[in-house]
Structure formats: structure tokens, C-alpha cells
Design a protein around this motif. Structure first.
Motif, PDB file in Angstrom:
ATOM      1  N   VAL A 170       0.840  -1.202   0.000  1.00 35.93           N
ATOM      2  CA  VAL A 170       0.000   0.000   0.000  1.00 35.93           C
ATOM      3  C   VAL A 170       0.879   1.258   0.000  1.00 35.93           C
ATOM      4  N   VAL A 171       1.943   1.254   0.815  1.00 36.73           N
ATOM      5  CA  VAL A 171       2.853   2.407   0.873  1.00 36.73           C
ATOM      6  C   VAL A 171       3.505   2.643  -0.491  1.00 36.73           C
ATOM      7  N   ALA A 172       3.931   1.569  -1.164  1.00 38.96           N
ATOM      8  CA  ALA A 172       4.565   1.707  -2.481  1.00 38.96           C
ATOM      9  C   ALA A 172       3.597   2.304  -3.499  1.00 38.96           C
ATOM     10  N   VAL A 173       2.357   1.823  -3.504  1.00 36.43           N
ATOM     11  CA  VAL A 173       1.350   2.340  -4.445  1.00 36.43           C
ATOM     12  C   VAL A 173       1.044   3.805  -4.153  1.00 36.43           C
ATOM     13  N   LEU A 174       0.883   4.156  -2.867  1.00 36.07           N
ATOM     14  CA  LEU A 174       0.588   5.538  -2.507  1.00 36.07           C
ATOM     15  C   LEU A 174       1.756   6.462  -2.844  1.00 36.07           C
ATOM     16  N   ALA A 175       2.981   6.009  -2.603  1.00 36.10           N
ATOM     17  CA  ALA A 175       4.161   6.830  -2.907  1.00 36.10           C
ATOM     18  C   ALA A 175       4.225   7.137  -4.405  1.00 36.10           C
ATOM     19  N   LEU A 176       3.940   6.129  -5.218  1.00 35.90           N
ATOM     20  CA  LEU A 176       3.957   6.332  -6.662  1.00 35.90           C
ATOM     21  C   LEU A 176       2.835   7.274  -7.092  1.00 35.90           C
ATOM     22  N   SER A 177       1.663   7.136  -6.469  1.00 40.57           N
ATOM     23  CA  SER A 177       0.525   7.992  -6.804  1.00 40.57           C
ATOM     24  C   SER A 177       0.790   9.443  -6.426  1.00 40.57           C
ATOM     25  N   VAL A 178       1.314   9.661  -5.218  1.00 44.13           N
ATOM     26  CA  VAL A 178       1.633  11.018  -4.773  1.00 44.13           C
ATOM     27  C   VAL A 178       2.729  11.622  -5.650  1.00 44.13           C
ATOM     28  N   GLY A 179       3.678  10.805  -6.060  1.00 43.75           N
ATOM     29  CA  GLY A 179       4.756  11.295  -6.904  1.00 43.75           C
ATOM     30  C   GLY A 179       4.322  11.689  -8.294  1.00 43.75           C
ATOM     31  N   SER A 180       3.118  11.307  -8.698  1.00 48.32           N
ATOM     32  CA  SER A 180       2.661  11.583 -10.059  1.00 48.32           C
ATOM     33  C   SER A 180       1.827  12.850 -10.176  1.00 48.32           C
ATOM     34  N   VAL A 181       1.530  13.529  -9.059  1.00 46.85           N
ATOM     35  CA  VAL A 181       0.564  14.626  -9.104  1.00 46.85           C
ATOM     36  C   VAL A 181       1.165  15.947  -9.552  1.00 46.85           C
ATOM     37  N   ARG A 182       2.484  16.072  -9.624  1.00 47.11           N
ATOM     38  CA  ARG A 182       3.116  17.328 -10.027  1.00 47.11           C
ATOM     39  C   ARG A 182       3.921  17.156 -11.312  1.00 47.11           C
ATOM     40  N   ALA A 183       3.976  18.239 -12.107  1.00 48.07           N
ATOM     41  CA  ALA A 183       4.820  18.254 -13.296  1.00 48.07           C
ATOM     42  C   ALA A 183       6.218  18.706 -12.898  1.00 48.07           C
ATOM     43  N   ASP A 184       6.823  17.978 -12.002  1.00 53.38           N
ATOM     44  CA  ASP A 184       8.124  18.322 -11.418  1.00 53.38           C
ATOM     45  C   ASP A 184       8.975  17.057 -11.425  1.00 53.38           C
ATOM     46  N   GLY A 240       0.425   1.658 -13.362  1.00 50.59           N
ATOM     47  CA  GLY A 240       0.297   2.215 -14.704  1.00 50.59           C
ATOM     48  C   GLY A 240      -0.351   3.581 -14.701  1.00 50.59           C
ATOM     49  N   ALA A 241      -1.382   3.752 -13.870  1.00 48.95           N
ATOM     50  CA  ALA A 241      -2.066   5.042 -13.777  1.00 48.95           C
ATOM     51  C   ALA A 241      -1.121   6.121 -13.257  1.00 48.95           C
ATOM     52  N   ALA A 242      -0.344   5.782 -12.232  1.00 48.97           N
ATOM     53  CA  ALA A 242       0.600   6.751 -11.667  1.00 48.97           C
ATOM     54  C   ALA A 242       1.684   7.118 -12.679  1.00 48.97           C
ATOM     55  N   LEU A 243       2.220   6.119 -13.361  1.00 53.26           N
ATOM     56  CA  LEU A 243       3.252   6.385 -14.365  1.00 53.26           C
ATOM     57  C   LEU A 243       2.695   7.208 -15.523  1.00 53.26           C
ATOM     58  N   ALA A 244       1.452   6.920 -15.913  1.00 52.17           N
ATOM     59  CA  ALA A 244       0.824   7.696 -16.988  1.00 52.17           C
ATOM     60  C   ALA A 244       0.684   9.159 -16.577  1.00 52.17           C
ATOM     61  N   GLY A 245       0.306   9.387 -15.312  1.00 54.94           N
ATOM     62  CA  GLY A 245       0.203  10.760 -14.818  1.00 54.94           C
ATOM     63  C   GLY A 245       1.536  11.480 -14.874  1.00 54.94           C
ATOM     64  N   MET A 246       2.598  10.789 -14.490  1.00 61.57           N
ATOM     65  CA  MET A 246       3.934  11.390 -14.559  1.00 61.57           C
ATOM     66  C   MET A 246       4.310  11.749 -15.987  1.00 61.57           C
ATOM     67  N   VAL A 247       4.087  10.821 -16.923  1.00 63.06           N
ATOM     68  CA  VAL A 247       4.504  11.027 -18.308  1.00 63.06           C
ATOM     69  C   VAL A 247       3.759  12.203 -18.937  1.00 63.06           C
ATOM     70  N   VAL A 248       2.437  12.274 -18.756  1.00 62.16           N
ATOM     71  CA  VAL A 248       1.694  13.360 -19.405  1.00 62.16           C
ATOM     72  C   VAL A 248       2.013  14.711 -18.780  1.00 62.16           C
ATOM     73  N   ASN A 249       2.248  14.735 -17.483  1.00 63.76           N
ATOM     74  CA  ASN A 249       2.611  16.002 -16.846  1.00 63.76           C
ATOM     75  C   ASN A 249       3.964  16.488 -17.341  1.00 63.76           C
ATOM     76  N   LEU A 250       4.935  15.583 -17.401  1.00 64.27           N
ATOM     77  CA  LEU A 250       6.247  15.957 -17.923  1.00 64.27           C
ATOM     78  C   LEU A 250       6.198  16.229 -19.427  1.00 64.27           C
ATOM     79  N   GLY A 251       5.227  15.606 -20.107  1.00 65.33           N
ATOM     80  CA  GLY A 251       5.109  15.776 -21.557  1.00 65.33           C
ATOM     81  C   GLY A 251       4.450  17.063 -21.977  1.00 65.33           C
ATOM     82  N   GLY A 252       3.933  17.847 -21.017  1.00 65.64           N
ATOM     83  CA  GLY A 252       3.391  19.162 -21.361  1.00 65.64           C
ATOM     84  C   GLY A 252       1.910  19.338 -21.156  1.00 65.64           C
ATOM     85  N   LEU A 253       1.226  18.387 -20.526  1.00 71.00           N
ATOM     86  CA  LEU A 253      -0.229  18.492 -20.372  1.00 71.00           C
ATOM     87  C   LEU A 253      -0.624  19.740 -19.593  1.00 71.00           C
ATOM     88  N   THR A 254       0.120  20.052 -18.551  1.00 72.48           N
ATOM     89  CA  THR A 254      -0.206  21.227 -17.736  1.00 72.48           C
ATOM     90  C   THR A 254       0.648  22.444 -18.105  1.00 72.48           C
TER      91      THR A 254
END
Length: 474
Positions: free
Chosen positions: A214-228, A416-430
Motif C-alpha cells: 500500500v505504501v509503495a502504491v501511494l508513494a507512486l501515486s503522490v509522486g505523479s501529481v506534479r509536473a516536477d 500504470g495510472a501513476a506512471l501515466a500521470g507522470m509522463v503526461v505532466n512531464l510531456g506538457g499536459l499542464t
């Protein structure tokens, strides 16, 4: 056993038919709820507030589902098939009731957590029951039927949620699921055995491993919320460290989260789970962001964009049903075909989706076909991968292997959802955002996620040659 006895008639007729309805219905209920809740959530926020907690509706539901899935083996051992299924139905119905009455978003989150726990139990137990209530010759078709419910849910869920949202009656969307849950509970009570006759597993709960997961999944999810990039890297590093610790703890544990050999790429179960995870991640890219891309880049209204994106789920269902009768070399071929088609579909999407159009079918048609190919490919191999998990699992961990199918699928989807969030944020979505940013994000998402089916080809080749009787290594 004759070919006729191996067919759909044997699975859908008589007592087997009622059992199939109960098990498929449980997954359909969980899956439809996922899409209904996503569709009505803007209406919920408009009514009771809680915009700051918007994303937590999904996060808590998914985490609770993973916990429910991981604990399903213990529930099955303790209460038997009938009792376990009824417990899952009761939890799901209770959580749904809380959601229907929720006066605030905080209460809604409590209900969603309970719902997720019950839904995770339902999802995992439906797969676990297949081994218990059906002959082995019917396992691939039963797996195809149960997994195909996600395609049905993708078509039904948004429509149901959209209707109640437009009627300003979002609470009714939760209410209608309660009698359905009770119906499937009644079918389970009438047809499922009270005890698992061949169940010989007894173990304590793997609390340490479950906590780390659960901690690993949450860490990945939290890490995906910023374009940083630094923030993303920190989330990935924490998740990878915790997951490595999980593997270490699991190897020396008496009470296991997954069967022996699950974390070893040289063991049969490890190869199968790796292939399943890579295929689930392949699908995730299409499922989450395609509706947004179609709206911004191809001028589609939300409802049309949602249903075009559902082509992937429809393809999964068709592929599962079409390949479920494959045996021997035929089954091996469809396992290898799954990531090959997934790769073909994602590469095509990386070329077509980033282009800007006025929504003509000259562009939308090929995009829809590519989505169908991704889903169809994954669906082709899915029932046979799941069947092989049951065939190669150690005899003393059959219940654990059955429910681990869902645990692995849910975890891979969350990752996959967390990684997708990271990729689109870094890719310019925001940033820069708008049409140029969305176009760039679309390209990088599908291009980056093409790595998953590419790696999946290597693991699928190995998974395809596994035969019944090959056991997981200790």
C-alpha cells in the motif's frame, strides 16, 4: 471430454449457468461502480463540496480494493466460498449505502473505502471460485467471461452515471446497485459450496507485506501529481525502495502475500505475473487519458469521447471470448500475440492521436481501430495466462494463487495510472498546456508506454511454453 462439453453450453447451462451469473455479476457490479462513480463525481462535488478531496475518491477506492484482493485468500479459507462471497457482497452494499446517504465528502470517502474493500473481495473471489466450482476444462472460458465484464462495465457504467448526473439524482446511481448486490448474493448463497473441499491452506495474514504494498502504491501515486521531475523521481525512488523491501520480507515470510516464485523472473509464476502486469499497464495508457485527448485534440464531446475510448475495453471482451476455446499450441500463440498487438496499437496511437483534427472519421476511424487492437490483443491472451497461473501454482497455495490474480492486476493498474500521470505532466499536459501541450503529452504517453508490450513480448514467449504440471520454484 468431448468438444461440446468444453464449449460455452457447458459453462452457461444449468447449475453452472447460475454460478457463472453470480461470479460474472460480482465483477460486473464492481466494474460498473468504478465507471458510475467516475461519471457522477463532478455532480457529487457540486452538491456536497469537497473538491480538494476529488482525487482521493479514486485513490482510496483503489487502495482498499488492493487490500480486499490481498486478503481474499484468508477470507476464503476462514468462511468457505459461500460465506466469503456473501461477506464481500455485504461490505460492498454497506459502502454503497454510506455513499448514497453521504452529507459531506468526508463521509463519501468512508463509503468509497468500504466499497473498495468489498469490491476488491468480489473481484478476487470471482476468479478464485472458478477453480473451485468448475471443471478445469472450463477454466479458460470462465476466465474470459469474468474478465469480459470490464468491457460490459465500460459501456454501461458511463451511461448509467451520465443519466443520473443529468437528472441531478446522483444518489440514485448508488441506490440502484444495492438490490443488484443482494441479487448476486442470493445467487451465490443458492449455488456456491459452503466449504472448499480441496482447501488445505492455513496461514496468518501478511500484514507487513500488505502495508509495504500500500505504501509503495501511494508513494507512486503522490509522486505523479506534479509536473516536477524531482518530485516524480522522489516518488519513484520511494516506491522502488519500499517494493524492494516488500520482496525481501516476502521471501522470508511464513505468511505470504503472493505464492512462491511470484517475484522471480526465472520462475513460472513470476513470468506469468510479469506478462499480466505488462499487459495491464499497456491498457492503462488508453483507458485514462484517451477521452481527454479526443476532446482537446479531435473536437469530440465528452460522451462521444468516452465511448470511443471504450473501444479498447470492447476489444478486450471480444478477444477474451474469441480465444477462450484455444488449446495447446493455439493457446500459446494467442499469449504471444497479446503484447505484439498491444505494441502495434500503441505505436499507431502515438502517431495518430497527437495530430489535431476537426473530428472527421477519416482520423477518428483509425484511432478507434488502434484502440480495438490494443484491447483485442490483451483479451486474446488474458484467459490463458490466468489459467496457467492456476495450473503451475503449488498445490498448497491454490487459494492464494487464485486471488493473487486480482492483486497483481489491481497493483499493475495502479502503477500504470501513476506512471501515466507522470509522463503526461512531464510531456506538457499542464505546462504549456492547451492544444500544443496536450498533443505533446499524447505522443510521449503512447511512445513511452510502448515499452510495456515490447517487454511483454519477451515474457510472453516464455509464458506460452509453460505447461500444466510445471510448478513454481520455492
Amino acid at each position: 471430454m468431448s468438444e461440446r462439453e468444453l464449449g460455452w453450453g457447458a459453462l452457461l447451462a444449468g447449475r453452472n449457468g447460475v454460478r457463472s451469473l453470480a461470479l460474472a455479476g460480482g465483477v460486473a457490479l464492481h466494474a460498473i461502480n468504478v465507471y458510475v462513480a467516475t461519471t457522477i463525481l463532478p455532480s457529487v462535488v457540486a452538491d456536497i463540496g469537497g473538491l480538494d478531496f476529488y482525487a482521493w475518491n479514486t485513490t482510496l477506492f483503489v487502495v482498499a480494493s488492493i487490500i480486499g484482493s490481498a486478503l481474499s485468500a484468508k477470507l476464503l479459507q476462514g468462511t468457505g466460498p459461500r460465506g466469503a462471497y456473501l461477506t464481500a457482497v455485504a461490505l460492498f452494499a454497506a459502502g454503497t449505502l454510506v455513499c448514497a446517504f453521504a452529507p459531506t465528502m468526508e463521509v463519501m470517502l468512508v463509503g468509497r473505502t468500504i466499497q473498495g474493500l468489498g469490491g476488491g473481495f468480489l473481484f478476487a473471489l470471482s476468479y478464485a471460485m472458478i477453480r473451485i466450482v468448475f471443471d478445469e476444462a472450463l477454466w479458460p472460458r470462465a476466465m474470459a467471461l469474468v474478465s469480459g465484464m470490464w468491457g460490459v462495465a465500460t459501456l454501461v457504467g458511463p451511461a448509467v452515471g451520465g443519466i443520473f448526473a443529468e437528472l441531478n439524482a446522483w444518489r440514485a446511481a448508488f441506490w440502484i446497485m444495492i438490490p443488484l448486490a443482494l441479487l448476486f448474493g442470493f445467487l451465490a448463497f443458492a449455488t456456491l459450496p459452503a466449504r472448499n473441499q480441496d482447501g488445505n491452506e492455513r496461514s496468518n495474514l501478511p500484514f507487513a507485506q500488505l502495508f509495504l504494498l500500500v505504501v509503495a502504491v501511494l508513494a507512486l501515486s503522490v509522486g505523479s501529481v506534479r509536473a516536477d521531475l524531482a518530485w516524480n523521481a522522489a516518488g519513484l525512488a520511494v516506491a522502488a525502495t519500499v517494493f524492494a523491501l516488500l520482496v525481501l520480507v516476502e521471501r522470508g515470510a511464513v505468511s505470504r502475500l503472493l505464492p512462491r516464485g511470484s517475484f522471480s523472473v526465472t520462475a513460472p509464476l513470476g513470468v506469468l505475473f510479469a506478462t499480466m502486469s505488462l499487459l495491464a499497464i499497456t491498457v492503462t495508457a488508453s483507458e485514462i487519458f484517451v477521452p481527454l485527448f479526443l476532446q482537446v485534440l479531435h473536437a469530440q464531446p465528452p460522451l462521444v469521447a468516452g465511448y470511443l475510448a471504450a473501444a479498447m475495453a470492447a476489444g478486450w471482451t471480444v478477444g477474451s471470448i474469441a480465444s477462450s476455446g484455444a488449446q495447446g499450441r493455439g493457446a500459446a500463440r494467442v499469449i504471444v500475440a497479446a503484447p505484439v498487438l498491444g505494441l502495434l496499437g500503441l505505436v499507431t496511437l502515438s502517431l495518430l492521436v497527437p495530430t489535431v483534427s476537426d473530428g472527421r472519421w477519416l482520423v477518428l476511424g483509425p484511432i478507434t481501430v488502434a484502440l480495438l487492437i490494443v484491447g483485442f490483443g490483451v483479451g486474446l491472451g488474458w484467459p490463458h495466462l490466468l489459467t496457467r497461473v492456476l495450473q503451475v501454482a503449488p498445490k498448497d497455495e491454490q487459494d492464494l494463487a487464485s486471488v493473487s490474480i486480482t492483486t497483481v492486476q489491481l497493483c499493475a493498474t495502479a502503477v500504470g495510472a501513476a506512471l501515466a500521470g507522470m509522463v503526461v505532466n512531464l510531456g506538457g499536459l499542464t505546462v504549456p498546456g492547451g492544444v500544443p501541450g496536450t498533443s505533446s503529452a499524447a505522443f510521449w504517453l503512447f511512445a513511452a508506454f510502448s515499452i510495456a508490450p515490447l517487454a511483454g513480448i519477451l515474457t510472453a514467449v516464455r509464458a506460452a511454453v509453460l505447461k500444466q504440471g510445471v510448478k513454481a520454484s520455492v
